[in-house]
Design a protein around this motif. Structure first.
Motif, PDB file in Angstrom:
ATOM      1  N   TRP A  61      87.490  56.605 104.324  1.00  0.00           N
ATOM      2  CA  TRP A  61      87.116  57.968 104.659  1.00  0.00           C
ATOM      3  C   TRP A  61      87.053  58.080 106.169  1.00  0.00           C
ATOM      4  CZ3 TRP A  61      85.319  55.223 100.639  1.00  0.00           C
ATOM      5  CH2 TRP A  61      85.349  55.820  99.382  1.00  0.00           C
ATOM      6  N   ASP A  62      87.293  59.251 106.673  1.00  0.00           N
ATOM      7  CA  ASP A  62      87.160  59.513 108.091  1.00  0.00           C
ATOM      8  C   ASP A  62      85.679  59.461 108.459  1.00  0.00           C
ATOM      9  OD1 ASP A  62      88.165  60.536 110.713  1.00  0.00           O
ATOM     10  OD2 ASP A  62      86.892  62.235 110.143  1.00  0.00           O
ATOM     11  N   LEU A  63      85.316  58.607 109.409  1.00  0.00           N
ATOM     12  CA  LEU A  63      83.916  58.420 109.784  1.00  0.00           C
ATOM     13  C   LEU A  63      83.299  59.723 110.281  1.00  0.00           C
ATOM     14  CD1 LEU A  63      81.507  56.549 110.183  1.00  0.00           C
ATOM     15  CD2 LEU A  63      82.458  55.927 112.419  1.00  0.00           C
ATOM     16  N   ALA A  64      84.017  60.447 111.123  1.00  0.00           N
ATOM     17  CA  ALA A  64      83.482  61.706 111.652  1.00  0.00           C
ATOM     18  C   ALA A  64      83.254  62.713 110.522  1.00  0.00           C
ATOM     19  CB  ALA A  64      84.431  62.281 112.700  1.00  0.00           C
ATOM     20  N   GLY A  65      84.170  62.748 109.565  1.00  0.00           N
ATOM     21  CA  GLY A  65      84.011  63.663 108.430  1.00  0.00           C
ATOM     22  C   GLY A  65      82.811  63.308 107.572  1.00  0.00           C
ATOM     23  N   ALA A  66      82.598  62.009 107.336  1.00  0.00           N
ATOM     24  CA  ALA A  66      81.456  61.563 106.536  1.00  0.00           C
ATOM     25  C   ALA A  66      80.142  61.872 107.247  1.00  0.00           C
ATOM     26  CB  ALA A  66      81.561  60.074 106.233  1.00  0.00           C
ATOM     27  N   LYS A  67      80.103  61.612 108.562  1.00  0.00           N
ATOM     28  CA  LYS A  67      78.879  61.899 109.327  1.00  0.00           C
ATOM     29  C   LYS A  67      78.605  63.402 109.371  1.00  0.00           C
ATOM     30  CE  LYS A  67      78.606  57.794 112.200  1.00  0.00           C
ATOM     31  NZ  LYS A  67      78.580  57.275 113.577  1.00  0.00           N
ATOM     32  N   ALA A  68      79.645  64.209 109.504  1.00  0.00           N
ATOM     33  CA  ALA A  68      79.473  65.662 109.498  1.00  0.00           C
ATOM     34  C   ALA A  68      78.946  66.132 108.148  1.00  0.00           C
ATOM     35  CB  ALA A  68      80.800  66.348 109.830  1.00  0.00           C
ATOM     36  N   TRP A  69      79.425  65.521 107.060  1.00  0.00           N
ATOM     37  CA  TRP A  69      78.956  65.876 105.720  1.00  0.00           C
ATOM     38  C   TRP A  69      77.464  65.561 105.579  1.00  0.00           C
ATOM     39  CZ3 TRP A  69      76.831  63.103 101.678  1.00  0.00           C
ATOM     40  CH2 TRP A  69      76.742  63.776 100.470  1.00  0.00           C
ATOM     41  N   VAL A  70      77.057  64.380 106.066  1.00  0.00           N
ATOM     42  CA  VAL A  70      75.640  64.005 105.997  1.00  0.00           C
ATOM     43  C   VAL A  70      74.802  65.000 106.791  1.00  0.00           C
ATOM     44  CG1 VAL A  70      73.936  62.279 106.692  1.00  0.00           C
ATOM     45  CG2 VAL A  70      76.043  61.562 105.559  1.00  0.00           C
TER      46      VAL A  70
END
Length: 78
Positions: free
Chosen positions: A34-43
């Motif tokens: 998964w894209d790290l930035a996308g996962a962090k934005a989701w959190v």
């Protein structure tokens, strides 16, 4: 991913299928990431939704009942 989002694989997969979680992509023919930035934005989005009370939680009475049943089974009462 589990360090960032402590959910079961099947939960993440189901959320991806519904469009509620960032989509994984293939790094190699057998490895998905998964894209790290996308996962962090989701959190962060979920954090803000939680603060705004926009996330429905399971009713406490249901969980209390399930815990009581598990305790009774473990004690041999049921």
């Amino acid at each position: 991913m589990r360090e960032i989002v402590p959910l079961a694989d099947t939960t993440i997969y189901d959320m991806e299928q519904r469009g509620d979680f960032p989509q994984r992509f293939y790094l190699t023919c057998r490895c998905v990431v998964w894209d790290l930035a996308g996962a962090k934005a989701w959190v962060e989005m979920r954090r803000e939704a939680s603060k705004a009370k926009a996330i429905n939680r399971a009713p406490a009475r249901i969980w209390r009942g399930l815990v009581a049943q598990a305790v009774e089974r473990a004690a041999g009462i049921r």
